[in-house]
Enzyme design. Structure first.
Site, PDB file in Angstrom:
ATOM      1  N   ARG A 251     -43.198  -5.032 -26.883  1.00  0.00           N
ATOM      2  CA  ARG A 251     -41.753  -4.882 -27.083  1.00  0.00           C
ATOM      3  C   ARG A 251     -41.414  -3.392 -27.037  1.00  0.00           C
ATOM      4  NH1 ARG A 251     -43.597  -8.798 -30.641  1.00  0.00           N
ATOM      5  NH2 ARG A 251     -42.703 -10.875 -30.298  1.00  0.00           N
ATOM      6  N   LYS A 278     -42.869  -7.583 -34.923  1.00  0.00           N
ATOM      7  CA  LYS A 278     -41.723  -8.422 -35.258  1.00  0.00           C
ATOM      8  C   LYS A 278     -42.061  -9.444 -36.346  1.00  0.00           C
ATOM      9  CE  LYS A 278     -38.377 -11.602 -33.154  1.00  0.00           C
ATOM     10  NZ  LYS A 278     -37.935 -12.239 -31.895  1.00  0.00           N
ATOM     11  N   HIS A 342     -37.052  -4.933 -22.228  1.00  0.00           N
ATOM     12  CA  HIS A 342     -37.676  -6.123 -22.799  1.00  0.00           C
ATOM     13  C   HIS A 342     -38.033  -7.136 -21.712  1.00  0.00           C
ATOM     14  CE1 HIS A 342     -38.324  -9.577 -25.436  1.00  0.00           C
ATOM     15  NE2 HIS A 342     -38.349  -8.747 -26.461  1.00  0.00           N
ATOM     16  N   ARG A 345     -41.655  -8.087 -20.297  1.00  0.00           N
ATOM     17  CA  ARG A 345     -42.496  -9.102 -20.948  1.00  0.00           C
ATOM     18  C   ARG A 345     -42.392 -10.431 -20.197  1.00  0.00           C
ATOM     19  NH1 ARG A 345     -44.096  -8.613 -26.101  1.00  0.00           N
ATOM     20  NH2 ARG A 345     -43.320 -10.628 -26.826  1.00  0.00           N
ATOM     21  N   HIS A 368     -46.937 -13.639 -29.468  1.00  0.00           N
ATOM     22  CA  HIS A 368     -46.118 -14.761 -29.885  1.00  0.00           C
ATOM     23  C   HIS A 368     -46.865 -15.556 -30.939  1.00  0.00           C
ATOM     24  CE1 HIS A 368     -43.569 -14.861 -25.945  1.00  0.00           C
ATOM     25  NE2 HIS A 368     -43.144 -13.977 -26.827  1.00  0.00           N
ATOM     26  N   TYR A 378     -55.255 -17.561 -36.454  1.00  0.00           N
ATOM     27  CA  TYR A 378     -56.267 -16.872 -35.659  1.00  0.00           C
ATOM     28  C   TYR A 378     -56.223 -15.371 -35.906  1.00  0.00           C
ATOM     29  CZ  TYR A 378     -57.108 -21.074 -32.839  1.00  0.00           C
ATOM     30  OH  TYR A 378     -57.447 -22.307 -32.419  1.00  0.00           O
TER      31      TYR A 378
END
Length: 408
Positions: A251, A278, A342, A345, A368, A378
């Site tokens: 980002r 984020k 942005h 991405r 994400h 994870y």
């Protein structure tokens, strides 16, 4: 024979002037007005309860819309209520404390109060946190903020969502509002203030929005962009920053705030701390050969400071959040050809998916968060080997596209 006290008039009360010492004006029935040297006028009612003298402070005098202020007529009505309590064997001052305590509790358990408490415990980055509270203040609090959290129904939530959809045609926003309301009620349930979550499932009443991506480049447009980027006339480290954004597809804010201490040149890794992500989860970015070369080149320009991309005005502040957007406009990407920082991405995601790369590897590289809570635990460095290979392929692919545009 007791002295008769004439009734006060509204004019007398309004025109009562201040004096060096406080004084009282008396009304029939025991009501009195205390006029203080400061100019404040306060209604009082003296009474006896269990053979003890007491004074009940009714409130300030006033004829405006402030609910704390009382006119002469309203003060007289309050005296009648006080007399009724005394006749019932209730001490008015004790009852006032009980009522005030209940009122304070109710103020602390409104939807707005609970929502602000929930928000204060969030772990979002500052900009995202501000966006959440502003959204609630703008679209939710005016409608249900004053309501007790346990009195709000599913119908109330639907009305909030419907207003956003009808007035703003903002379907995505309505979905997000529903998610935030649901989180607030979950928090209220956890605190024992509510037994159910009226926001759960309400988003299904919002029509599914047409998914819109930020303006971005298609793969066929990358060769021309890369050629233009090579000829960028502005500051060199802005050009290098844009290319690094393309290669890493982080980002824009994560790149602008990058610090030199985050880069491991030997391992070719960039470790972004959770505080800058984020979703407040640390993220590792494998650096391709070209990306590492760019970082080394940037070191020549800004390596003496803490920030990789410092502002031109202060080495302790990062580049403005519009710097890269302005650079794209300089390259000709505006109006009908507009793209955003942005958007790189989405470009990378599309290219990598189209060329058959594993979706899990791509999503992990985009930082994400998986829908599944089990998958969400994870380690942030998961699939590192596969992602490193994927990032190197993408870098090499861009180099081939650059040569294609150059005609080599």
């Amino acid at each position: 024979m007791p002295k008769l006290i004439p009734r006060l008039t509204e004019t007398q009360v309004r025109n009562a002037q201040t004096k060096e010492k406080a004084y009282k004006l008396y009304d029939e029935g025991g009501l009195r007005l205390l006029v203080r040297p400061s100019g404040t006028k306060v209604w009082q009612y003296p009474y006896r309860f269990h053979d003890k003298e007491n004074t009940y402070t009714i409130g300030r005098y006033g004829q405006d819309n402030d609910p704390r202020n009382l006119s002469l007529a309203e003060a007289r009505d309050k005296v009648n209520e006080i007399r009724t309590l005394i006749e019932q064997g209730v001490n008015p001052n004790v009852q006032k404390k009980i009522d005030r305590s209940h009122s304070n509790y109710k103020q602390q358990t409104t939807f707005e109060a609970i929502a602000r408490e929930w928000h204060s415990k969030g772990t979002w980055v500052e900009k995202y946190a501000q966006s959440i509270i502003k959204c609630l203040e703008r679209d939710v609090f005016p409608l249900i903020g004053y309501r007790q959290i346990d009195e709000i129904t599913s119908r109330d939530i639907i009305l909030v969502l419907d207003k956003v959809v009808q007035e703003k045609q903002a379907l995505d926003l309505a979905k997000r509002i529903c998610q935030r309301c649901e989180a607030v009620f979950d928090y209220a349930i956890l605190k024992g203030l509510s037994d159910n979550n009226p926001a759960t499932g309400r988003s299904k009443f919002v029509p599914p929005p047409k998914r819109q991506h930020r303006p971005h480049l298609k793969e066929t447009q990358l060769p021309e962009f890369l050629r233009k980027l090579d000829d960028y006339p502005g500051r060199p480290y802005v050009r290098l920053g844009l290319e690094l954004l393309v290669l890493t597809f982080v980002r824009p804010g994560e790149l602008r705030l990058a610090r030199w201490e985050e880069f491991d040149f030997k391992k070719a890794l960039w470790s972004i701390p959770a505080s800058r992500m984020k979703m407040k989860r640390p993220h590792v970015v494998p650096l391709s050969d070209r990306a590492l070369e760019i970082v080394r080149e940037l070191k020549k320009y800004t390596g003496e400071g803490e920030l990789v991309f410092p502002s031109i005005r202060s080495p302790h502040k990062p580049l403005s959040d519009v710097t890269f957007l302005k650079a794209l406009k300089i390259l000709g990407y505006k109006d009908g050809k507009k793209i955003t920082p942005h958007g790189f991405r989405h470009t990378a995601s599309t290219v990598l998916n189209d060329h058959g790369f594993n979706r899990d590897h791509i999503e992990r590289q985009l930082a994400h968060v998986e829908q599944s809570k089990i998958r969400g635990v994870y380690n942030h460095a998961e699939y590192l080997r596969q992602r490193r290979e994927m990032m190197q392929w993408y870098s090499d692919h861009l180099a081939k596209l650059r040569k294609k545009e150059g005609g080599d």
